[in-house]
Design a protein around this motif. Structure first.
Motif, PDB file in Angstrom:
ATOM      1  N   CYS A 176      12.759  13.658  -0.096  1.00  0.00           N
ATOM      2  CA  CYS A 176      12.274  14.823  -0.844  1.00  0.00           C
ATOM      3  C   CYS A 176      12.424  16.045   0.055  1.00  0.00           C
ATOM      4  N   ILE A 177      13.180  17.033  -0.420  1.00  0.00           N
ATOM      5  CA  ILE A 177      13.471  18.234   0.359  1.00  0.00           C
ATOM      6  C   ILE A 177      12.762  19.416  -0.299  1.00  0.00           C
ATOM      7  N   VAL A 178      11.877  20.063   0.450  1.00  0.00           N
ATOM      8  CA  VAL A 178      11.133  21.228  -0.033  1.00  0.00           C
ATOM      9  C   VAL A 178      11.469  22.399   0.885  1.00  0.00           C
ATOM     10  N   THR A 179      11.923  23.510   0.304  1.00  0.00           N
ATOM     11  CA  THR A 179      12.345  24.659   1.092  1.00  0.00           C
ATOM     12  C   THR A 179      11.584  25.912   0.666  1.00  0.00           C
ATOM     13  N   GLY A 180      11.533  26.880   1.598  1.00  0.00           N
ATOM     14  CA  GLY A 180      11.029  28.209   1.297  1.00  0.00           C
ATOM     15  C   GLY A 180       9.533  28.356   1.256  1.00  0.00           C
ATOM     16  N   GLN A 208       8.039   8.945   6.248  1.00  0.00           N
ATOM     17  CA  GLN A 208       8.311   9.854   7.358  1.00  0.00           C
ATOM     18  C   GLN A 208       8.226  11.285   6.839  1.00  0.00           C
ATOM     19  N   HIS A 209       7.703  12.161   7.680  1.00  0.00           N
ATOM     20  CA  HIS A 209       7.499  13.560   7.276  1.00  0.00           C
ATOM     21  C   HIS A 209       7.933  14.454   8.425  1.00  0.00           C
ATOM     22  N   ARG A 210       8.939  15.281   8.163  1.00  0.00           N
ATOM     23  CA  ARG A 210       9.449  16.187   9.187  1.00  0.00           C
ATOM     24  C   ARG A 210       9.513  17.595   8.618  1.00  0.00           C
ATOM     25  N   GLN A 211       9.292  18.566   9.479  1.00  0.00           N
ATOM     26  CA  GLN A 211       9.339  19.956   9.060  1.00  0.00           C
ATOM     27  C   GLN A 211       9.969  20.795  10.159  1.00  0.00           C
ATOM     28  N   GLN A 212      10.654  21.842   9.749  1.00  0.00           N
ATOM     29  CA  GLN A 212      11.276  22.750  10.705  1.00  0.00           C
ATOM     30  C   GLN A 212      11.242  24.162  10.138  1.00  0.00           C
ATOM     31  N   ALA A 213      11.174  25.125  11.046  1.00  0.00           N
ATOM     32  CA  ALA A 213      11.072  26.525  10.643  1.00  0.00           C
ATOM     33  C   ALA A 213      12.443  27.063  10.291  1.00  0.00           C
ATOM     34  N   ALA A 214      12.473  27.852   9.212  1.00  0.00           N
ATOM     35  CA  ALA A 214      13.697  28.528   8.800  1.00  0.00           C
ATOM     36  C   ALA A 214      13.747  29.911   9.422  1.00  0.00           C
ATOM     37  N   MET A 217       9.117  27.366   5.971  1.00  0.00           N
ATOM     38  CA  MET A 217       9.285  26.021   6.494  1.00  0.00           C
ATOM     39  C   MET A 217      10.105  25.181   5.530  1.00  0.00           C
ATOM     40  N   GLU A 218      10.915  24.303   6.085  1.00  0.00           N
ATOM     41  CA  GLU A 218      11.616  23.282   5.300  1.00  0.00           C
ATOM     42  C   GLU A 218      11.022  21.931   5.645  1.00  0.00           C
ATOM     43  N   VAL A 219      10.619  21.195   4.622  1.00  0.00           N
ATOM     44  CA  VAL A 219       9.981  19.897   4.808  1.00  0.00           C
ATOM     45  C   VAL A 219      10.877  18.820   4.206  1.00  0.00           C
ATOM     46  N   ARG A 220      11.073  17.745   4.952  1.00  0.00           N
ATOM     47  CA  ARG A 220      11.812  16.574   4.479  1.00  0.00           C
ATOM     48  C   ARG A 220      10.899  15.357   4.597  1.00  0.00           C
TER      49      ARG A 220
END
Length: 493
Positions: free
Chosen positions: A172-176, A306-312, A317-320
Motif C-alpha cells: 500500500c503506497i500513500v503519498t503527499g 512492514q511499515h516504512r516511510q520517507q520524506a519527500a 511523507m511517503e508511506v509504504r
C-alpha cells in the motif's frame, strides 16, 4: 508646619508618589494543527497599564543566518502614525487593560508552517522616552491529507506454481501526507491481525519500539514467529512433500502421487496432465483450461506487516506498508483486500481496494480476421472471459506457443499480450496457437486456430509468370520450326 522642614517633607512625598514602571504581558492563543487551504487567524493578547507604542508580527524562517534565525515582518502597527489608540487610557486613571491584535492568513500553504512571534511595545509611565517591550510566540502546524493511495502486488507479474506454495505481498503506497498517516489492511471488510517485523518503520524511534516489543515477547511465542518468518530460505518450507505426508496419514493421497511431484527428475511441466498437446484437428476453435494448486495449505495463515516511510522533497511523507503471507489460491481467489489510511486531516478513512483473482480464459482477437498468404497477422489479448474479467489481479503473464511445433520465427514461445506472425505462409493454415495467462493465483489456457486463405494477388502474379513461360515456349517452337524448314529448303536446292 512651615519653613524649610515643611518643604523637605513635601518634596519627599512627591518623589514617593511618582509613577511606577509600566506593566506589559503578552501571550498568543494556542492553535490546533490546521489543514492546508484553511484560513487561520493568529491572536495576540496583551495586558498593560501603559500607552501603546507598536505591535509587530514576525514569521521566523527555518533558515539560520549569522546571529540567529531570519525573521520576516508580516504586520506592523505604529501608534505614532495611528491615533486610534490615543484615547485608550485616561491618564488620570491607571488600570490594567487587555487588548488583542490579530493576523489573518488566508488559505495557508506548506510554506506557512513554522514559528510566529508577536512583539508589543509600550511607553514607560515614568518616561515617554523609554519603551518597554514584550513578545509571545506560537508554532503554526500545517497538516496535509494524503494525495494518493494505491495497492500493488510486489514482484508482479509473477508465475503460478501448482506444486509449491508461494509467499505473496501486497504493498500500500500513500503519498503527499503530512504528518505520516496510519496505514492498516482489511480482508473482506475485517481487520487483519498482523505480525509486525523488525523493519516496520524507517525512523529510529519506531525501530527502537519494535526492538523493545520483540524483547518483551515470550520465548515460545518469539520462537513460533521466527520459525515462520518470511525469509528467502523459507520459500521451500511448504513444498508438496510435506503436504503429501499429511495426506498419507489421512488416507487421501489419491491420484496426486501419480503426477510426479515427489520425483526430482520431473519438473512441473512434465507432471502436468491438463496441458492439451493433441493435434489441431481434435482441439476446437477455443479451449479454456484451468490449473488448480495441488498442495494442502493452512486456512488461517500468518500475516506479516512492514511499515516504512520517507520524506519527500516538498515536506510531505511517503508511506509504504507491506502485507505478506503464504498464498492459498483456493481460498484467496476472489478475496477482497483493502488498505485504509487514518490521518488527522481526513474526516473519514481513505482507502484503496483490490480483489485477488486468477486469470480466466483470455479473449483473443485476430487482425486481419481473414488472413491471406503473405499477410502479417496479429493475435492480441483483448481481455478475459467472465463477468468480472476486468478485475484480474495481480497482472498476468502471457505466453504464446504453437501446438505441435515452433513459432514462425523458430522460437518455442513468445511473451507479451500480442503475437505477431509476419508474412504467413500457406503451410500455417489450420495451425493452433495457445495463449497461457498466469498470475500467482492460477493459470489458464486459450487456443485459437489460424485459417490462411489464398491471396488472389499472389495467384494472379503466379498465373502471369506461367503465361509468359508458355508464350516463350511457343515462340521457341515456332523459331525451331522455321529453322528446320529453311534448312530443308536449302538441301533441296
Amino acid at each position: 508646619m512651615t519653613g524649610p522642614l515643611a518643604l523637605c517633607c513635601l518634596l519627599l512625598s512627591a518623589h514617593t508618589l511618582s509613577p511606577a514602571a509600566g506593566y506589559l504581558a503578552v501571550s498568543i492563543e494556542p492553535l490546533p494543527p490546521v489543514v492546508i487551504g484553511d484560513t487561520v487567524t493568529l491572536k495576540c493578547n496583551f495586558q498593560t497599564d501603559g500607552n501603546l507604542r507598536e505591535i509587530v508580527w514576525f514569521r521566523v524562517s527555518t533558515q539560520v543566518i549569522e546571529g540567529g534565525s531570519a525573521k520576516q515582518k508580516i504586520f506592523t502597527y505604529d501608534a505614532m502614525y495611528n491615533t486610534s489608540y490615543s484615547n485608550m487610557e485616561d491618564n488620570r486613571r491607571r488600570e490594567d487593560l487587555v487588548y488583542q491584535s490579530t493576523v489573518r492568513l488566508p488559505e495557508v500553504q506548506m510554506e506557512d508552517d513554522g514559528l510566529y512571534e508577536c512583539h508589543v511595545g509600550i511607553y514607560d509611565r515614568s518616561s515617554t522616552d523609554k519603551v518597554i517591550l514584550a513578545s509571545g510566540s506560537i508554532t503554526l502546524t500545517v497538516i496535509v491529507p494524503p494525495k494518493s493511495i494505491s495497492v500493488v502486488a510486489a514482484n508482479s507479474p509473477a508465475p503460478f506454481s501448482r506444486y509449491e506454495a508461494q509467499n505473496f505481498s501486497l504493498v500500500c503506497i500513500v503519498t503527499g501526507a503530512k504528518p505520516a498517516p496510519m496505514v492498516y489492511f482489511k480482508r473482506d471488510g475485517e481487520f487483519i491481525d498482523v505480525v509486525p517485523t523488525a523493519q516496520s518503520s524507517s525512523s529510529v524511534e519506531d525501530q527502537s519500539k519494535g526492538q523493545g516489543l520483540e524483547k518483551s515477547l515470550d520465548r515460545s511465542q518469539a520462537g513460533h514467529w521466527s520459525s515462520r518468518a518470511l525469509t528467502s530460505q523459507d520459500l521451500d518450507d511448504t513444498k508438496l512433500q510435506k503436504s503429501l505426508s499429511l495426506l498419507e496419514q489421512e488416507g487421501k493421497l489419491a491420484r496426486l502421487g501419480q503426477d510426479g511431484p515427489n520425483d526430482p527428475k520431473k519438473g512441473p511441466e512434465q507432471g502436468s496432465d491438463s496441458d492439451p498437446e493433441t493435434t489441431s484437428e481434435v482441439i476446437p476453435e477455443t479451449v479454456v483450461s484451468r490449473e488448480f494448486p495441488r498442495w494442502v495449505q493452512s486456512n488461517d495463515p500468518l500475516y506479516y506487516f512492514q511499515h516504512r516511510q520517507q520524506a519527500a522533497g516538498d515536506g510531505t511523507m511517503e508511506v509504504r506498508a507491506m502485507l505478506t503471507w503464504s498464498l492459498n489460491p483456493q481460498l484467496d481467489n476472489e478475496a477482497l483486500f483493502s488498505c485504509e489510511v487514518n490521518h488527522p486531516a481526513l474526516s473519514m478513512p481513505m482507502q484503496a481496494e483490490v480483489t485477488l483473482a486468477a486469470p480466466r480464459g483470455p479473449k483473443l482477437s485476430m487482425s486481419p480476421s481473414k488472413a491471406k498468404v503473405g499477410d502479417t497477422v496479429r493475435i492480441t489479448v483483448q481481455g478475459f472471459q467472465g463477468p468480472s474479467a476486468s478485475e484480474v489481479f495481480p497482472e498476468p503473464i502471457f505466453t504464446w506457443t504453437k501446438v505441435g511445433g515452433h513459432l514462425l520465427d523458430g522460437r518455442e514461445e513468445h511473451d507479451g499480450r500480442e503475437l505477431i506472425l509476419e508474412r504467413v505462409p500457406a503451410e500455417l493454415n489450420g495451425s493452433m496457437f495457445r495463449c497461457t495467462a498466469q498470475n500467482p493465483l492460477g493459470s489458464t489456457d486459450t487456443h485459437t486456430r489460424l485459417i490462411v486463405f489464398d491471396n488472389p494477388r499472389l495467384k494472379k502474379g503466379k498465373e502471369h509468370f506461367i503465361a509468359i513461360d508458355a508464350a516463350a515456349s511457343r515462340c521457341s517452337l515456332t523459331l525451331i520450326s522455321m529453322l528446320l524448314l529453311l534448312s530443308f529448303t536449302c538441301e533441296l536446292t
